[in-house]
Design a protein around this motif. Structure first.
Motif, PDB file in Angstrom:
ATOM      1  N   TYR A  26      57.752  26.660  49.226  1.00 57.80           N
ATOM      2  CA  TYR A  26      57.673  27.265  47.901  1.00 57.80           C
ATOM      3  C   TYR A  26      57.188  26.281  46.833  1.00 57.80           C
ATOM      4  CZ  TYR A  26      59.869  31.603  49.328  1.00 57.80           C
ATOM      5  OH  TYR A  26      60.134  32.818  49.920  1.00 57.80           O
ATOM      6  N   GLY A  27      56.682  25.128  47.231  1.00 57.75           N
ATOM      7  CA  GLY A  27      56.239  24.114  46.275  1.00 57.75           C
ATOM      8  C   GLY A  27      54.831  24.307  45.767  1.00 57.75           C
ATOM      9  N   GLU A  28      54.019  25.033  46.489  1.00 56.87           N
ATOM     10  CA  GLU A  28      52.611  25.209  46.126  1.00 56.87           C
ATOM     11  C   GLU A  28      52.339  26.647  45.713  1.00 56.87           C
ATOM     12  OE1 GLU A  28      50.348  22.706  46.078  1.00 56.87           O
ATOM     13  OE2 GLU A  28      51.980  21.340  46.626  1.00 56.87           O
ATOM     14  N   PHE A  29      51.388  26.811  44.790  1.00 54.69           N
ATOM     15  CA  PHE A  29      50.956  28.145  44.375  1.00 54.69           C
ATOM     16  C   PHE A  29      50.256  28.820  45.546  1.00 54.69           C
ATOM     17  CE2 PHE A  29      48.147  31.163  42.290  1.00 54.69           C
ATOM     18  CZ  PHE A  29      49.015  31.749  41.397  1.00 54.69           C
ATOM     19  N   PRO A  30      50.408  30.075  45.843  1.00 57.28           N
ATOM     20  CA  PRO A  30      51.009  31.136  45.056  1.00 57.28           C
ATOM     21  C   PRO A  30      52.498  31.354  45.335  1.00 57.28           C
ATOM     22  CG  PRO A  30      49.865  32.131  46.891  1.00 57.28           C
ATOM     23  CD  PRO A  30      49.656  30.633  46.986  1.00 57.28           C
ATOM     24  N   LYS A  31      53.052  30.709  46.375  1.00 55.93           N
ATOM     25  CA  LYS A  31      54.475  30.942  46.679  1.00 55.93           C
ATOM     26  C   LYS A  31      55.396  30.432  45.577  1.00 55.93           C
ATOM     27  CE  LYS A  31      55.921  31.777  51.137  1.00 55.93           C
ATOM     28  NZ  LYS A  31      56.724  31.329  52.241  1.00 55.93           N
ATOM     29  N   SER A  32      54.967  29.385  44.846  1.00 55.55           N
ATOM     30  CA  SER A  32      55.813  28.850  43.779  1.00 55.55           C
ATOM     31  C   SER A  32      55.994  29.862  42.649  1.00 55.55           C
ATOM     32  CB  SER A  32      55.228  27.554  43.227  1.00 55.55           C
ATOM     33  OG  SER A  32      53.941  27.786  42.674  1.00 55.55           O
ATOM     34  N   PHE A  33      55.101  30.844  42.561  1.00 56.12           N
ATOM     35  CA  PHE A  33      55.227  31.902  41.565  1.00 56.12           C
ATOM     36  C   PHE A  33      56.446  32.781  41.845  1.00 56.12           C
ATOM     37  CE2 PHE A  33      53.978  35.988  39.611  1.00 56.12           C
ATOM     38  CZ  PHE A  33      53.766  35.540  38.319  1.00 56.12           C
ATOM     39  N   PHE A  34      56.911  32.811  43.087  1.00 57.07           N
ATOM     40  CA  PHE A  34      58.062  33.630  43.484  1.00 57.07           C
ATOM     41  C   PHE A  34      59.343  32.798  43.632  1.00 57.07           C
ATOM     42  CE2 PHE A  34      54.268  35.786  45.018  1.00 57.07           C
ATOM     43  CZ  PHE A  34      54.421  37.000  44.385  1.00 57.07           C
TER      44      PHE A  34
END
Length: 80
Positions: A26-34
């Motif tokens: 979850y550290g990189e976009f796009p997962k960090s958006f969630f």
């Protein structure tokens, strides 16, 4: 969706460390958006929970009595 809670909020929700999952990925976009951080605070003697999005830094503050019930239901659904 990932919600990283402080120890205070975990205690209020009754969630044990053994029930938590890893935040890996979850550290990189796009997962960090969630991904969100959550904390329990007292504002003017009222209990509240504050959530902040990791990517946008957008904060959400909600009166505690309403939010805890919803978050407990949410976490129970995640565990199933």
């Amino acid at each position: 969706m990932l919600i990283q809670c402080t120890k205070t909020l975990l205690d209020k929700l009754g969630i044990k460390d053994s029930e938590l999952t890893s935040s890996e990925g979850y550290g990189e976009f796009p997962k960090s958006f969630f991904a969100w951080h959550a904390n329990f605070v007292s504002i003017d003697r009222r209990k509240a929970s504050i959530l902040m999005n990791n990517e946008t830094r957008y904060p959400i503050c909600h009166h505690h009595s309403c939010l805890v019930g919803r978050m407990c239901i949410l976490f129970r659904e995640f565990n199933n």
